[in-house]
Design a protein around this motif. Sequence first.
Motif, PDB file in Angstrom:
ATOM      1  N   VAL A 183     -12.264 -76.949 -10.994  1.00 29.76           N
ATOM      2  CA  VAL A 183     -11.645 -76.022 -11.954  1.00 29.76           C
ATOM      3  C   VAL A 183     -12.721 -75.397 -12.833  1.00 29.76           C
ATOM      4  O   VAL A 183     -12.697 -74.192 -13.101  1.00 29.76           O
ATOM      5  CB  VAL A 183     -10.589 -76.750 -12.815  1.00 29.76           C
ATOM      6  CG1 VAL A 183     -10.124 -75.877 -13.967  1.00 29.76           C
ATOM      7  CG2 VAL A 183      -9.410 -77.172 -11.959  1.00 29.76           C
ATOM      8  N   ALA A 184     -13.691 -76.197 -13.259  1.00 30.02           N
ATOM      9  CA  ALA A 184     -14.776 -75.688 -14.107  1.00 30.02           C
ATOM     10  C   ALA A 184     -15.596 -74.636 -13.370  1.00 30.02           C
ATOM     11  O   ALA A 184     -15.965 -73.600 -13.942  1.00 30.02           O
ATOM     12  CB  ALA A 184     -15.670 -76.838 -14.565  1.00 30.02           C
ATOM     13  N   SER A 201     -13.458 -71.453 -13.044  1.00 29.43           N
ATOM     14  CA  SER A 201     -13.290 -70.782 -14.336  1.00 29.43           C
ATOM     15  C   SER A 201     -14.592 -70.134 -14.797  1.00 29.43           C
ATOM     16  O   SER A 201     -14.571 -69.071 -15.420  1.00 29.43           O
ATOM     17  CB  SER A 201     -12.769 -71.752 -15.401  1.00 29.43           C
ATOM     18  OG  SER A 201     -13.732 -72.733 -15.701  1.00 29.43           O
ATOM     19  N   GLU A 202     -15.729 -70.739 -14.449  1.00 29.68           N
ATOM     20  CA  GLU A 202     -17.017 -70.138 -14.808  1.00 29.68           C
ATOM     21  C   GLU A 202     -17.198 -68.802 -14.092  1.00 29.68           C
ATOM     22  O   GLU A 202     -17.565 -67.793 -14.707  1.00 29.68           O
ATOM     23  CB  GLU A 202     -18.172 -71.076 -14.458  1.00 29.68           C
ATOM     24  CG  GLU A 202     -19.526 -70.484 -14.823  1.00 29.68           C
ATOM     25  CD  GLU A 202     -20.695 -71.344 -14.383  1.00 29.68           C
ATOM     26  OE1 GLU A 202     -21.769 -71.196 -14.990  1.00 29.68           O
ATOM     27  OE2 GLU A 202     -20.559 -72.130 -13.433  1.00 29.68           O
ATOM     28  N   GLU A 257     -11.611 -81.619 -11.763  1.00 33.85           N
ATOM     29  CA  GLU A 257     -12.011 -80.903 -12.976  1.00 33.85           C
ATOM     30  C   GLU A 257     -13.301 -80.114 -12.742  1.00 33.85           C
ATOM     31  O   GLU A 257     -13.471 -79.015 -13.270  1.00 33.85           O
ATOM     32  CB  GLU A 257     -12.201 -81.908 -14.121  1.00 33.85           C
ATOM     33  CG  GLU A 257     -12.253 -81.252 -15.479  1.00 33.85           C
ATOM     34  CD  GLU A 257     -12.329 -82.252 -16.621  1.00 33.85           C
ATOM     35  OE1 GLU A 257     -12.348 -81.797 -17.769  1.00 33.85           O
ATOM     36  OE2 GLU A 257     -12.383 -83.479 -16.358  1.00 33.85           O
ATOM     37  N   VAL A 286      -8.570 -67.407 -20.378  1.00 33.81           N
ATOM     38  CA  VAL A 286      -9.673 -68.201 -19.826  1.00 33.81           C
ATOM     39  C   VAL A 286     -10.565 -68.726 -20.948  1.00 33.81           C
ATOM     40  O   VAL A 286     -10.994 -69.881 -20.937  1.00 33.81           O
ATOM     41  CB  VAL A 286     -10.498 -67.367 -18.817  1.00 33.81           C
ATOM     42  CG1 VAL A 286     -11.733 -68.111 -18.368  1.00 33.81           C
ATOM     43  CG2 VAL A 286      -9.640 -67.019 -17.611  1.00 33.81           C
ATOM     44  N   ALA A 322      -8.694 -71.543 -22.663  1.00 36.22           N
ATOM     45  CA  ALA A 322      -8.691 -72.738 -21.810  1.00 36.22           C
ATOM     46  C   ALA A 322     -10.056 -73.426 -21.848  1.00 36.22           C
ATOM     47  O   ALA A 322     -10.140 -74.660 -21.902  1.00 36.22           O
ATOM     48  CB  ALA A 322      -8.329 -72.361 -20.379  1.00 36.22           C
ATOM     49  N   HIS A 323     -11.118 -72.635 -21.846  1.00 37.14           N
ATOM     50  CA  HIS A 323     -12.481 -73.174 -21.914  1.00 37.14           C
ATOM     51  C   HIS A 323     -12.675 -73.943 -23.223  1.00 37.14           C
ATOM     52  O   HIS A 323     -13.170 -75.072 -23.227  1.00 37.14           O
ATOM     53  CB  HIS A 323     -13.478 -72.018 -21.803  1.00 37.14           C
ATOM     54  CG  HIS A 323     -14.909 -72.422 -21.953  1.00 37.14           C
ATOM     55  ND1 HIS A 323     -15.590 -73.117 -20.979  1.00 37.14           N
ATOM     56  CD2 HIS A 323     -15.792 -72.223 -22.961  1.00 37.14           C
ATOM     57  CE1 HIS A 323     -16.834 -73.338 -21.379  1.00 37.14           C
ATOM     58  NE2 HIS A 323     -16.986 -72.810 -22.581  1.00 37.14           N
ATOM     59  N   LEU A 378     -14.810 -66.940 -12.875  1.00 39.37           N
ATOM     60  CA  LEU A 378     -13.797 -66.030 -13.403  1.00 39.37           C
ATOM     61  C   LEU A 378     -14.242 -65.433 -14.742  1.00 39.37           C
ATOM     62  O   LEU A 378     -14.064 -64.237 -14.988  1.00 39.37           O
ATOM     63  CB  LEU A 378     -12.465 -66.764 -13.563  1.00 39.37           C
ATOM     64  CG  LEU A 378     -11.269 -65.940 -14.031  1.00 39.37           C
ATOM     65  CD1 LEU A 378     -11.018 -64.755 -13.103  1.00 39.37           C
ATOM     66  CD2 LEU A 378     -10.031 -66.821 -14.118  1.00 39.37           C
ATOM     67  N   MET A 379     -14.847 -66.258 -15.598  1.00 36.06           N
ATOM     68  CA  MET A 379     -15.324 -65.746 -16.880  1.00 36.06           C
ATOM     69  C   MET A 379     -16.405 -64.694 -16.686  1.00 36.06           C
ATOM     70  O   MET A 379     -16.383 -63.641 -17.329  1.00 36.06           O
ATOM     71  CB  MET A 379     -15.838 -66.885 -17.768  1.00 36.06           C
ATOM     72  CG  MET A 379     -14.740 -67.563 -18.538  1.00 36.06           C
ATOM     73  SD  MET A 379     -15.320 -68.548 -19.927  1.00 36.06           S
ATOM     74  CE  MET A 379     -16.004 -69.953 -19.083  1.00 36.06           C
TER      75      MET A 379
END
Length: 195
Positions: free
Chosen positions: A96-97, A100-101, A93, A162, A165-166, A103-104
Amino acid sequence: MNAPGNDPAESVAPDRPLRFDVVTRILHWAMAVLIVTMLFLGAMLVGSLGNYHRVLILHETTGIAVLILAVVRIGNRLRRPAPPMLPSISRPERMVAAVSEVLMYVLFVAQPVVGWALVSASGAPIRLLGGVHLPAITPHSAHLYHLLRDLHTLLAFGLLAVFTAHMCAVLAHTLLLRDQLLSRMTFTSIRRERG
């Protein structure tokens, strides 16, 4: 007011707070409001029959505000590292975090820049609230306009995915795991300490 490091809700070590610093929290919530506004205005543009130009100006203004705030946030993030992850967050996780950070942040910059380029390629003036005009960053080109329009739409769906999902991950931690993940970005203990 508690001394630094004495409040378990504020820190895990005397010199490393669990909570994000105040500037980061303000930037986070300002960006959240702008992103929701930008996506909402973008959706209005797709189905708008009236007030199209007014909504477009609001959308373009919000997009430029997102771009500026994204640059400020990236600078702030480089200067102020995030507090340590909660023990309840597993290694997969955490990975993934982290992805995703990044990517954001990429989407926060790419989406408004592509939007700016899209309007530039259309040949229309880029107008913001207050009568501010931005220069074109791409040449006027119908072919480029269509490519950028498709890319802008794709990035919008990516940003929505995204962002959603966040929010779902934060809600899962808050409502199911109850590990106080959300409190890292809220201001509740600041109000409590002042009161």
